[in-house]
Design a protein around this motif. Sequence first.
Motif: not given
Length: 169
Positions: A12, A16, A76, A110, A113, A116, A161, A164
């Motif tokens: 992750l 990111h 995710v 990402l 998304a 998570v 998200t 994160i």
Amino acid sequence: MRVYVPTTLNGLAAAHAAGELGPAPLHAYAVTPALREWYLSDDIEELEYAALVRAAQSALRLLAADPDAPRRRAVVAVDVPDKAVLLDTGAEYKDQLSLGQVRLAEPVVLAKAAAVHVDADDAEEDVAAAAAAVPAADQGDDDARFTVDGAEDHELLWFATQEIPTLLP
């Protein structure tokens, strides 16, 4: 289609930094015809939860392969166009571990998304034991299988998200 991409907190963090989950083809889980048949439900929320659980089981295998990753499963959830999802229905019917498994033809941005899902801190001990037991469980050891199944006693938590960065090691 909503898909669930298994990863680790290290994975992750890399996603990111890169801004995307990849490279393609990307391993994920979704509500497939075989998963529907196996789960025997028409409730889409139940079916999506089953796909999430399958992804969490896969994340456990990723942890087993990455001893440096924090012992927390990560998944995710992302919505992708149907055409981006590659089904392998033959494997789903032959191998229980492949149930609900799909491949994504392209990396996933990402920022797109939906959420998570990550284990809470208090799951680390059980998840660590489960990750260590994966190889023996895959070889048919019933005690190891029990340990692996113990990780499922912990529900993955939902994170937006935007959260994160607070999850990363």
